[in-house]
Design a protein around this motif. Sequence first.
Motif, PDB file in Angstrom:
ATOM      1  N   GLU A 733      17.955  23.634  43.484  1.00  0.00           N
ATOM      2  CA  GLU A 733      18.377  24.932  42.952  1.00  0.00           C
ATOM      3  C   GLU A 733      19.388  24.760  41.833  1.00  0.00           C
ATOM      4  N   GLU A 734      20.271  23.771  41.943  1.00  0.00           N
ATOM      5  CA  GLU A 734      21.254  23.546  40.878  1.00  0.00           C
ATOM      6  C   GLU A 734      20.569  23.143  39.582  1.00  0.00           C
ATOM      7  N   VAL A 735      19.524  22.319  39.696  1.00  0.00           N
ATOM      8  CA  VAL A 735      18.766  21.944  38.494  1.00  0.00           C
ATOM      9  C   VAL A 735      18.184  23.183  37.830  1.00  0.00           C
ATOM     10  N   LEU A 736      17.591  24.076  38.624  1.00  0.00           N
ATOM     11  CA  LEU A 736      16.992  25.293  38.074  1.00  0.00           C
ATOM     12  C   LEU A 736      18.063  26.219  37.503  1.00  0.00           C
ATOM     13  N   MET A 737      19.222  26.322  38.178  1.00  0.00           N
ATOM     14  CA  MET A 737      20.312  27.151  37.657  1.00  0.00           C
ATOM     15  C   MET A 737      20.766  26.656  36.283  1.00  0.00           C
ATOM     16  N   ARG A 738      20.842  25.346  36.127  1.00  0.00           N
ATOM     17  CA  ARG A 738      21.271  24.796  34.841  1.00  0.00           C
ATOM     18  C   ARG A 738      20.239  25.090  33.756  1.00  0.00           C
ATOM     19  N   ARG A 739      18.954  24.993  34.087  1.00  0.00           N
ATOM     20  CA  ARG A 739      17.926  25.269  33.093  1.00  0.00           C
ATOM     21  C   ARG A 739      17.994  26.727  32.639  1.00  0.00           C
ATOM     22  N   ILE A 740      18.164  27.632  33.599  1.00  0.00           N
ATOM     23  CA  ILE A 740      18.229  29.055  33.257  1.00  0.00           C
ATOM     24  C   ILE A 740      19.506  29.351  32.474  1.00  0.00           C
ATOM     25  N   ALA A 741      20.633  28.814  32.937  1.00  0.00           N
ATOM     26  CA  ALA A 741      21.904  29.066  32.269  1.00  0.00           C
ATOM     27  C   ALA A 741      21.922  28.495  30.860  1.00  0.00           C
ATOM     28  N   ASN A 742      21.327  27.328  30.660  1.00  0.00           N
ATOM     29  CA  ASN A 742      21.302  26.721  29.329  1.00  0.00           C
ATOM     30  C   ASN A 742      20.450  27.531  28.355  1.00  0.00           C
ATOM     31  N   TRP A 743      19.462  28.263  28.901  1.00  0.00           N
ATOM     32  CA  TRP A 743      18.690  29.162  28.037  1.00  0.00           C
ATOM     33  C   TRP A 743      19.472  30.440  27.741  1.00  0.00           C
ATOM     34  N   ALA A 744      20.194  30.965  28.738  1.00  0.00           N
ATOM     35  CA  ALA A 744      20.839  32.270  28.594  1.00  0.00           C
ATOM     36  C   ALA A 744      22.244  32.199  28.000  1.00  0.00           C
ATOM     37  N   LYS A 745      22.856  31.036  27.943  1.00  0.00           N
ATOM     38  CA  LYS A 745      24.257  30.935  27.536  1.00  0.00           C
ATOM     39  C   LYS A 745      24.432  31.159  26.040  1.00  0.00           C
ATOM     40  N   PRO A 746      25.643  31.485  25.625  1.00  0.00           N
ATOM     41  CA  PRO A 746      25.924  31.599  24.184  1.00  0.00           C
ATOM     42  C   PRO A 746      25.770  30.247  23.487  1.00  0.00           C
TER      43      PRO A 746
END
Length: 780
Positions: A733-746
């Motif tokens: 889940e942490e891997v997936l959170m990082r992928r999503i956050a890296n797409w959504a982050k500024p």
Amino acid sequence: MTVHAHIPAALLESVTSEDVTFPLVLVVANPGEDAVDVATSTHPMLRIAHIWADPTVAPAPYFTVQIEANVGGTGWVNAYTTAGGFFAPWNGAASAVSYHAVTSPYVFTEVTFEYAGGVMPHDSTVSFRVTVTSPIIGWGHFPWGHMPWGHVTGTSTSMIVTYTFGTADEEAPKLLSAVATVNDTVRLVFDDTMRVSTPDGRAVVTTATDETAWGALPVPGTIIVSVDGGAATTYTVDATMLSLVYPVTAVDIANLLPSLIDGTTAHANDDGTVSLYSVTVGDAATLQVTGGTMNAVLQFPTMLVTGNDSSALSASNYTIARNNVYPAVAVHLTPQSVEAVDAALTTFDLAVQWPMTPQAPYEIAVAADVTDHAGNAIDATADTAAFLGFQPPIPAGRVTKFPIPQAAYDVDDTQELRAFINALEEVWNLQLTDIDNLSDVWDPDVVDETRLDLHLKDQGNPFTWAELDLTLAERKKLLRVLPDLYNYRGTDPGIEAAILTLLGIECHVASAMLDVWTLGVSLLGDYYPAQVVAVNPETYNFGGGSVDLWVIVDAGHAVNAVSTAGHTFTLAGRNAAQYVATYQFRIYGSAGNDGMYTVVSSVESGDDTVVTVVEAIPSAVADGTAIQTMQFTAADFLNPALATADEVVDAIAADIYGGAAIGLNPGGGNTVAIASMNPAGSIQVVGGTANAALAFDVAIHSATGGCVLGPGTARERHTFDLVVTGTLPSAQEEVLMRRIANWAKPVNTHLGRIRNEYVVEDDGIWRLGRSRLGADTVLG
């Protein structure tokens, strides 16, 4: 039994009486006990061995037999008794009793059964239970000439052990029905489990359940599989192969099975199920999953499947013809593909190349070599089925006929005008049906899977299913919210909403450290992190293959000890959180152990971490350093030959520990930097095929100390943590959170840690920016 009686006045000193029961033995002559696939025409025969003087004479009434039968678990019924003979349905012409001497006075009583009609029920279990009542003989005189010396003193009942065998499936399968479920699909129903394989001739089985029902698989667990006619082999899955920290996914199982079971490959289906395929193609290809604790959860079907051309999944085994066509011309629908609808493999959907004429009569025929799971060819008397073309709903009041004057029909002697108008009306009504269903095409809740992926592409879906494995329901949910996620992209609420929507994990964006400095703890002053900077092209060209980057963060972890027998490295530092199962690291600078290694497990011991790896360790010399490898694949980039800095940053950020990836923009360029998160740390790129494009220099870059992320500093403003509400996410889940956050982050920001909320304890120290100092407070 022996009795001693003393009679002083008589000449006899004692009298002895001995009673014995006839010894009885059941001998199963045909078929053998627990036999399987017994021909249904077999005449079962039981032999009962006993003692009798005359083999030509029936032993009744001193020796009685009752044999009961149970077919297919329907209950016990009499099949034969000494007094009543044979009972239906076991009273066929061949049913008989005979007596055979072996060595006098030992005799076989032989009972042979014929099932009514000469054929037992196919694919059933048949059980016999024998009850024998035998005389007890007291030795003393001859009651009859054909009896052993003695007399009957009583009876004894002996229950002979029940035995069972299984009959073969010799019944030809039948096509029960065909129904058009939509305008280009026909549903076929057979009365038996059919043989299936892939269109290219490979054997295939698919889990009956999907990943939503699996949870954590039992570990250690087993799965028993036979491949290509080989013996059924038990394969064991332990914690080194499959982590149970998080729910197991279809992708996990699809990756695991081929590495476990030789001669197979596997695929994770979009509905969350897993298909297991044989590598072999053709008649020699077989698969059978026969059990195991893992299969209790996965529920692969246990019937044998083969890869020959008799598969029910081969579209070429079906033909569809139009009936009652005027004028009399051959009109055929060409089958395109076949899919199994149920796990029992009795129901299939057959897709055709174009829509059927509504309510037109059709007939489907099944090829003669299509077989059931036991290899029986389709019943020649039940291999066709008639059906009508699918009729879409017609709204009330709609005119479906073209307004052609009746006079035109009256002069249509050849019926060509009517045939032409019918053809136009058919296409017209199908187009109207598509228009009627247009709302379904755009409705995320009901849209079919093919159109769903097209809609996601139109909406700019940034995720591939290889990196973010979503179920069909989750992808429909993504389609509904994707426009809003784009609107909020680059904001804190956007990051939080994307993770909650796609993973169901509540979190919020927070500063990468507490918003205070701690006296005696925080390093005050300017902080210049260790940083290495790539070249500054417009884009980076990684070609089309997989490339990697070798990075040493904070000098890496020195190898302090090695065990070649135990497959372990002892690494400096307490770093078990980094060296989790399946994590891959590289040994660099050793005499004989340089290369990539995969973690099985790790445990902290003193100031070190003992890491067990999958691979063999060649050398027992303890030298070298454990460093990190950033692995880039084509899926990380929209175009690997034109990769952007943001894409490279995201790929590095997903893999790096103790460091950060940053996108820089000096002079409007496109630059990637890697930095250490340690105020006293260092960064060094030492190789890897990806560095041909990035061109990091290979010198060691060290930090200058100071405040790591002090409030108000530029570094703090560009780094954020995700604070999770409740239990921390699993590694996956942490891997997936990082992928999503890296797409959504500024842009130009970096995700630091994924953590729980800090709790600041009252530990008796003053905290700048937090502790309230009164007017009379004196520090000292």
